[in-house]
Structure formats: structure tokens, C-alpha cells
Design a protein around this motif. Structure first.
Motif, short mmCIF file in Angstrom:
data_model
loop_
_atom_site.label_atom_id
_atom_site.label_comp_id
_atom_site.label_asym_id
_atom_site.label_seq_id
_atom_site.Cartn_x
_atom_site.Cartn_y
_atom_site.Cartn_z
N ASN A 115 52.64 51.94 37.87
CA ASN A 115 52.21 51.55 39.20
C ASN A 115 53.38 51.66 40.16
O ASN A 115 54.52 51.90 39.75
CB ASN A 115 51.69 50.10 39.20
CG ASN A 115 50.67 49.85 38.12
OD1 ASN A 115 49.63 50.49 38.09
ND2 ASN A 115 50.97 48.91 37.22
N GLU A 116 53.10 51.45 41.44
CA GLU A 116 54.16 51.35 42.44
C GLU A 116 54.47 49.89 42.69
O GLU A 116 53.57 49.07 42.85
CB GLU A 116 53.73 52.03 43.75
CG GLU A 116 53.75 53.54 43.71
CD GLU A 116 53.58 54.14 45.10
OE1 GLU A 116 53.45 53.37 46.08
OE2 GLU A 116 53.57 55.38 45.20
N CYS A 117 55.77 49.56 42.72
CA CYS A 117 56.19 48.19 43.01
C CYS A 117 55.67 47.80 44.39
O CYS A 117 55.80 48.55 45.35
CB CYS A 117 57.71 48.09 42.96
SG CYS A 117 58.38 46.50 43.53
N GLU A 118 55.09 46.60 44.48
CA GLU A 118 54.51 46.16 45.74
C GLU A 118 55.55 45.91 46.82
O GLU A 118 55.21 45.84 48.01
CB GLU A 118 53.70 44.88 45.52
CG GLU A 118 54.52 43.71 45.01
CD GLU A 118 53.69 42.48 44.69
OE1 GLU A 118 54.26 41.39 44.63
OE2 GLU A 118 52.46 42.63 44.49
N GLU A 119 56.84 45.80 46.45
CA GLU A 119 57.88 45.55 47.43
C GLU A 119 58.67 46.80 47.82
O GLU A 119 58.90 47.06 48.99
CB GLU A 119 58.84 44.47 46.92
CG GLU A 119 58.23 43.10 46.86
CD GLU A 119 59.26 42.01 46.75
OE1 GLU A 119 60.47 42.28 46.92
OE2 GLU A 119 58.86 40.85 46.47
N THR B 153 56.79 51.36 38.27
CA THR B 153 56.96 50.24 37.36
C THR B 153 55.68 50.01 36.58
O THR B 153 54.60 50.50 36.97
CB THR B 153 57.33 48.95 38.14
OG1 THR B 153 57.47 47.87 37.23
CG2 THR B 153 56.27 48.62 39.17
N THR B 154 55.76 49.27 35.50
CA THR B 154 54.58 48.91 34.73
C THR B 154 54.03 47.57 35.21
O THR B 154 52.99 47.12 34.73
CB THR B 154 54.92 48.81 33.23
OG1 THR B 154 55.98 47.86 33.05
CG2 THR B 154 55.35 50.17 32.69
N ARG B 155 54.74 46.92 36.14
CA ARG B 155 54.31 45.63 36.67
C ARG B 155 53.87 45.78 38.12
O ARG B 155 54.01 46.85 38.71
CB ARG B 155 55.47 44.62 36.60
CG ARG B 155 56.14 44.50 35.25
CD ARG B 155 57.33 43.54 35.35
NE ARG B 155 57.99 43.34 34.08
CZ ARG B 155 58.99 44.08 33.63
NH1 ARG B 155 59.43 45.10 34.35
NH2 ARG B 155 59.54 43.83 32.46
N GLU B 156 53.37 44.69 38.72
CA GLU B 156 53.07 44.71 40.14
C GLU B 156 54.35 44.76 40.95
O GLU B 156 54.40 45.38 42.01
CB GLU B 156 52.25 43.46 40.53
CG GLU B 156 50.84 43.44 39.96
CD GLU B 156 50.06 42.25 40.45
OE1 GLU B 156 50.61 41.44 41.23
OE2 GLU B 156 48.89 42.11 40.05
N LYS B 157 55.38 44.08 40.44
CA LYS B 157 56.68 44.05 41.10
C LYS B 157 57.72 44.49 40.08
O LYS B 157 57.74 43.99 38.94
CB LYS B 157 57.00 42.64 41.59
CG LYS B 157 58.29 42.51 42.36
CD LYS B 157 58.57 41.05 42.73
CE LYS B 157 57.51 40.49 43.64
NZ LYS B 157 57.86 39.11 44.08
N CYS B 158 58.59 45.43 40.45
CA CYS B 158 59.58 45.94 39.49
C CYS B 158 60.59 44.85 39.15
O CYS B 158 60.75 43.86 39.88
CB CYS B 158 60.27 47.18 40.04
SG CYS B 158 61.42 46.88 41.40
#
Length: 322
Positions: free
Chosen positions: A296-300, A305-310
């Protein structure tokens, strides 16, 4: 002791091979292994031409490993129009220690007439490692923060500089330590990534535009031979341990491997041979499996990244909250 190859005075004994080598033949041996790794990992693609050259970004820290790697790559490819090399240095914000190593990087880059880029944690993230160590909201070793931040900047700037590959100076000891740590910790995902990161296969991550493939041309050379090469070649290496280094577990693994190598020469090579075979098997199992992580793309920051936020942004947020 005489050199096995020429009879001159030897400067080292490689117990794993039984060879005694003089200065000339030690340097030749190190250079040959680096160049062989470049060939075996296909780092110079057949598609590279003077009109469409391959760009390599070299992670240059100023330590012995990165300095030796940069020197050998320059000697090998400086006159090759198919290869363009850029040295990239990361300043972590460690007073005294990093300033001296940056000076070594600048001296080497000037001597080699190589493009040199310098970026810092302070400019990019608004933090310095000296301050992170004092705050440490996650109660982690300094190396854990630093490793995340450094990898992020290496990847970011390799991409911005148009790198086809990112080359780092990990030596045989580094790689054997990491391999043993991953096995002892049962870290299957890291074992799979090893196949991607250091075999030249570059696997699924390199086929995605988000990642610049990495390579480690120095990974067949033991640390002591790298250090001796740097000394004999009179390279401007800054050989001092980071004052914040606190990877106790890696230190234990390092001592264990040194003892094993002393009693059983060739242990590091054997570990890597078996680990690379294992990594290939694990990587094959991971491809297309349900366990393969979605990217995914980091929300910040937008990083992959594999998370919402790297992990980088998560650590920076925790530091900002102190």
C-alpha cells in the motif's frame, strides 16, 4: 610467512582457503571477488549502452566497507561508458562521529571525481540521532531507529537520482550474521527477502517500480580482509564504531561466528551457501501465496508499505509526541 602465490612476505593468512597472501595478491583477491560477484549477479545488463547507461547509486558511509567498494567499482567501471556511478551519503546527526566519516566520503568522491550527494536526517525528518537516543519513546535500541531512517533515505534518493540499482558495502561477516539471526529468530519473511536483495535475482520486488533493486558486491569478502585492503590501499576510511551502537544480539552473534570461524575455517562461507539456497526455496513458496503481503501507500508520506502508515512515519510520529 611467504605468499602462497609469489613467495614474497605475506600480510595475511586466509585460514578458510589455506592461502598466505602478500599485499599485491590480497588486493587482487578482494578485487577479483567483487568483480566476480558483479558478473554472477548480472549487475551490468546487456541492454546497458553508452547511449542508455546503467545508473548505480552507491551507499557511501565513509566506513571501510563502503569506501573499499566505491574504490573498486571506480577502478573497474570509471572508464566504462555503460555505467554511471553516484555516491550517496546519509548524515544521521551523530556529533563528531558522522562529521568525520562525511569528510572521508567527500575526500574519496573528490579523488575519484564521482558525483556525491549528501542528505541528512535533520533536513529530511527534522531529527538527529543524538536527540533520538535521549528521547527514545519506543524504548528501542538506537540502531532500530537509525536503520529504518537510513533505509528510507537510501531508497528515496536512489529513486530520485534515477538509480537502476542501489549498491551497499555489506561484507561476508555482515551477511553471515544477518543470516544466522534470521534463522535463529525464525524470521521467514526476511529469509525470503534475502533472495531478492543479494542474489542478483531481484525477484518480485524489483519488478515493481516502487523499489530500486539492491546489490551487495562485497558480500563474499570477510570483514578483516576489507579492513586490511583499506589500510594497504591508503583509502580515507573512517574506522570507528558508532557511539550509539547497541545491537547487543548482533554483537553476540558476531562473537559466536568469529569463534566458530577460528575453530572451523570456512563457517561463514558455509552459512551463506546454505542460507542462499534456503532463501531461494522460501522465496518460491512466498510468491503468489496467501502469505505474500499486499503493498500500500503510506497515508502520510506515500512510501510503499505493507501497513497503513510506514514504519518511518510511525517512529517520527512517536518522536514528535515526546
Amino acid at each position: 610467512m611467504e605468499c602462497t602465490k609469489c613467495g614474497r612476505d605475506a600480510v595475511m593468512h586466509a585460514a578458510y582457503s589455506g592461502s598466505h597472501l602478500c599485499e599485491e595478491h590480497l588486493r587482487e583477491s578482494v578485487e577479483r571477488r567483487v568483480r566476480r560477484r558483479v558478473r554472477e549477479d548480472d549487475l551490468v545488463p546487456r541492454s546497458a549502452t553508452p547511449e542508455d547507461p546503467e545508473t548505480w547509486v552507491i551507499g557511501l558511509s565513509g566506513g571501510k566497507d563502503s569506501v573499499v567498494l566505491t574504490h573498486i567499482l571506480d577502478e573497474t567501471f570509471a572508464e566504462d561508458p555503460r555505467i554511471e556511478m553516484i555516491a550517496l551519503t546519509i548524515h544521521e546527526g551523530i556529533e563528531g562521529y558522522r562529521d568525520e566519516s562525511v569528510s572521508a566520503c567527500e575526500e574519496l568522491a573528490t579523488e575519484l571525481e564521482m558525483q556525491h550527494e549528501l542528505v541528512s536526517y535533520e533536513e529530511e525528518f527534522g531529527v538527529r540521532m543524538d536527540d533520538v537516543v535521549e528521547d527514545d519513546p519506543e524504548n528501542m535500541a538506537a540502531c532500530a531507529y537509525c536503520g529504518v531512517f537510513r533505509r528510507d533515505l537510501l531508497s528515496k534518493y536512489a529513486e530520485e537520482l534515477g538509480a537502476d540499482k542501489l549498491l551497499t558495502g555489506h561484507n561476508l561477516d555482515d551477511e553471515a550474521q544477518t543470516a544466522l539471526m534470521n534463522v535463529l529468530e525464525g524470521d521467514v519473511s526476511q529469509i525470503a527477502k534475502h533472495f531478492d536483495a543479494s542474489l542478483g535475482a531481484f525477484d518480485e520486488r524489483s519488478e515493481q517500480e516502487e523499489f530500486v533493486p539492491r546489490a551487495k558486491p562485497l558480500r563474499d569478502v570477510p570483514e578483516k580482509e576489507v579492513a586490511l585492503y583499506a589500510h594497504l590501499a591508503d583509502l580515507p576510511a573512517h574506522i570507528t564504531e558508532c557511539p550509539h551502537s547497541s545491537e547487543a544480539y548482533r554483537g553476540e552473534i558476531q562473537e559466536l561466528l568469529l569463534k566458530l570461524e577460528e575453530n572451523h575455517p570456512g563457517t561463514r562461507h558455509s552459512i551463506m551457501a546454505g542460507y542462499e539456497e534456503l532463501a531461494g526455496i522460501v522465496a518460491d513458496e512466498y510468491q503468489g501465496s496467501d502469505e505474500e503481503a499486499d503493498l500500500n501507500e503510506c497515508e502520510e508520506c506515500g512510501a510503499t508499505t505493507t501497513r497503513e502508515k510506514c514504519r518511518k512515519c510511525a517512529l517520527l510520529d512517536s518522536l514528535a509526541a515526546v
